[in-house]
Design a protein around this motif. Structure first.
Motif, mmCIF file in Angstrom:
data_model
loop_
_atom_site.group_PDB
_atom_site.id
_atom_site.type_symbol
_atom_site.label_atom_id
_atom_site.label_comp_id
_atom_site.label_asym_id
_atom_site.label_seq_id
_atom_site.Cartn_x
_atom_site.Cartn_y
_atom_site.Cartn_z
ATOM 1 N N ARG A 62 39.127 48.456 45.078
ATOM 2 C CA ARG A 62 38.414 49.055 46.214
ATOM 3 C C ARG A 62 37.268 49.935 45.738
ATOM 4 O O ARG A 62 36.171 49.915 46.296
ATOM 5 N N TRP A 63 37.522 50.737 44.713
ATOM 6 C CA TRP A 63 36.469 51.609 44.189
ATOM 7 C C TRP A 63 35.303 50.761 43.689
ATOM 8 O O TRP A 63 34.146 51.059 43.977
ATOM 9 N N ALA A 64 35.615 49.720 42.941
ATOM 10 C CA ALA A 64 34.571 48.848 42.386
ATOM 11 C C ALA A 64 33.745 48.206 43.497
ATOM 12 O O ALA A 64 32.509 48.112 43.391
ATOM 13 N N ALA A 65 34.387 47.767 44.562
ATOM 14 C CA ALA A 65 33.671 47.139 45.674
ATOM 15 C C ALA A 65 32.667 48.096 46.300
ATOM 16 O O ALA A 65 31.596 47.678 46.757
ATOM 17 N N ASN A 66 32.999 49.379 46.298
ATOM 18 C CA ASN A 66 32.137 50.380 46.932
ATOM 19 C C ASN A 66 31.115 51.028 46.010
ATOM 20 O O ASN A 66 30.188 51.676 46.496
ATOM 21 N N HIS A 67 31.281 50.879 44.688
ATOM 22 C CA HIS A 67 30.427 51.615 43.758
ATOM 23 C C HIS A 67 29.720 50.761 42.710
ATOM 24 O O HIS A 67 28.942 51.307 41.920
ATOM 25 N N MET A 68 29.996 49.480 42.677
ATOM 26 C CA MET A 68 29.413 48.626 41.635
ATOM 27 C C MET A 68 28.764 47.398 42.277
ATOM 28 O O MET A 68 29.224 46.936 43.326
ATOM 29 N N THR A 69 27.741 46.879 41.621
ATOM 30 C CA THR A 69 27.140 45.634 42.080
ATOM 31 C C THR A 69 28.058 44.474 41.698
ATOM 32 O O THR A 69 28.904 44.615 40.795
ATOM 33 N N PRO A 70 27.896 43.329 42.337
ATOM 34 C CA PRO A 70 28.707 42.176 41.943
ATOM 35 C C PRO A 70 28.576 41.839 40.456
ATOM 36 O O PRO A 70 29.579 41.511 39.809
ATOM 37 N N GLU A 71 27.377 41.958 39.896
ATOM 38 C CA GLU A 71 27.190 41.666 38.473
ATOM 39 C C GLU A 71 27.936 42.672 37.602
ATOM 40 O O GLU A 71 28.588 42.298 36.626
ATOM 41 N N GLN A 72 27.860 43.960 37.954
ATOM 42 C CA GLN A 72 28.590 44.977 37.197
ATOM 43 C C GLN A 72 30.089 44.729 37.254
ATOM 44 O O GLN A 72 30.782 44.857 36.246
ATOM 45 N N ARG A 73 30.578 44.373 38.435
ATOM 46 C CA ARG A 73 32.012 44.103 38.583
ATOM 47 C C ARG A 73 32.447 42.934 37.710
ATOM 48 O O ARG A 73 33.497 42.993 37.069
ATOM 49 N N SER A 74 31.646 41.888 37.677
ATOM 50 C CA SER A 74 32.038 40.695 36.919
ATOM 51 C C SER A 74 32.097 40.944 35.421
ATOM 52 O O SER A 74 32.788 40.224 34.700
ATOM 53 N N LYS A 75 31.408 41.975 34.960
ATOM 54 C CA LYS A 75 31.378 42.286 33.526
ATOM 55 C C LYS A 75 32.334 43.418 33.143
ATOM 56 O O LYS A 75 32.465 43.746 31.969
ATOM 57 N N ALA A 76 32.989 44.002 34.131
ATOM 58 C CA ALA A 76 33.914 45.109 33.879
ATOM 59 C C ALA A 76 35.274 44.564 33.434
ATOM 60 O O ALA A 76 35.589 43.390 33.634
ATOM 61 N N GLY A 93 40.416 39.448 42.386
ATOM 62 C CA GLY A 93 39.646 38.220 42.564
ATOM 63 C C GLY A 93 38.629 38.309 43.682
ATOM 64 O O GLY A 93 37.474 37.916 43.519
ATOM 65 N N TRP A 94 39.037 38.847 44.834
ATOM 66 C CA TRP A 94 38.116 38.941 45.966
ATOM 67 C C TRP A 94 36.932 39.844 45.662
ATOM 68 O O TRP A 94 35.811 39.588 46.098
ATOM 69 N N VAL A 95 37.167 40.903 44.905
ATOM 70 C CA VAL A 95 36.098 41.851 44.570
ATOM 71 C C VAL A 95 35.212 41.303 43.438
ATOM 72 O O VAL A 95 34.082 41.710 43.282
ATOM 73 N N GLY A 96 35.745 40.362 42.668
ATOM 74 C CA GLY A 96 34.957 39.740 41.605
ATOM 75 C C GLY A 96 34.947 40.516 40.305
ATOM 76 O O GLY A 96 33.981 40.452 39.549
ATOM 77 N N LEU A 97 36.037 41.255 40.044
ATOM 78 C CA LEU A 97 36.121 41.965 38.771
ATOM 79 C C LEU A 97 36.309 40.980 37.633
ATOM 80 O O LEU A 97 36.776 39.856 37.836
ATOM 81 N N GLY A 98 35.965 41.420 36.430
ATOM 82 C CA GLY A 98 36.047 40.570 35.246
ATOM 83 C C GLY A 98 37.415 40.563 34.600
ATOM 84 O O GLY A 98 38.450 40.511 35.267
ATOM 85 N N ARG A 99 37.402 40.664 33.311
ATOM 86 C CA ARG A 99 38.578 40.526 32.450
ATOM 87 C C ARG A 99 39.707 41.494 32.826
ATOM 88 O O ARG A 99 39.462 42.617 33.246
ATOM 89 N N ILE A 100 40.935 41.025 32.627
ATOM 90 C CA ILE A 100 42.140 41.830 32.827
ATOM 91 C C ILE A 100 42.915 41.862 31.512
ATOM 92 O O ILE A 100 43.146 40.810 30.907
#
Length: 163
Positions: A62-76, A93-100
């Motif tokens: 949720r924090w990432a969705a509100n504070h990061m661009t999609p590109e930033q999220r995908s690389k986090a 997955g819905w927010v598009g975060l990267g590696r786990i």
């Protein structure tokens, strides 16, 4: 491949899980790290009050969705003491975060709970890859998984003693 930086962040997740345990909550902790290596947010479980959606991985998504661009999220990278549950994996997955990267797996947790005679959770444990696609997922880390196991033993021993 898990490296020294990953281990540093995973150790912090275990510390956060211990903080959750010390505050009477289930021992889970997570950290969100940018592609530049900056810790953006960290959290631990807050489910003791009865809202079982208050997982740290969900809060990070949720924090990432509100504070990061999609590109930033995908690389986090999201680091966590325990593999994401299906709810948290879907949010990731819905927010598009990267590696786990996780210290202990949902399979390990299920086995520990069984050994402890604890009730199985209402939501099935599923591997992250069964919930979301195209995400690099790494874990468990045996030495840290054992530390997480010990936190779960303490949590369930304490809760069984107070009944």
């Amino acid at each position: 491949m898990i490296n020294d930086t990953d281990l540093k962040h995973l150790r912090r997740c275990v510390e956060l899980a211990k903080t959750a345990l010390e505050s009477g909550d289930e021992p889970f902790g997570s950290v969100l790290v940018s592609s530049a290596g900056e810790v953006l947010m960290e959290d631990h479980n807050h489910v003791a009050g009865g809202d079982h959606t208050r997982h740290p991985e969900f809060a990070l998504a949720r924090w990432a969705a509100n504070h990061m661009t999609p590109e930033q999220r995908s690389k986090a990278t999201v680091y966590t003491s325990g593999e994401h549950c299906p709810m948290c994996a879907a949010a990731h997955g819905w927010v598009g975060l990267g590696r786990i990267v996780y210290a202990s797996s949902s399979e390990q947790l299920a086995q520990w709970l069984k050994e402890l005679g604890a009730d199985a959770p209402r939501v099935r444990n599923l591997p992250i890859q069964d919930v979301i696609r195209d995400t690099v997922v790494e874990g468990p880390v045996p030495e840290l998984a054992e530390q997480v196991r010990q936190l779960h033993l303490q949590f369930h021993h304490k809760n069984n003693s107070s009944r």
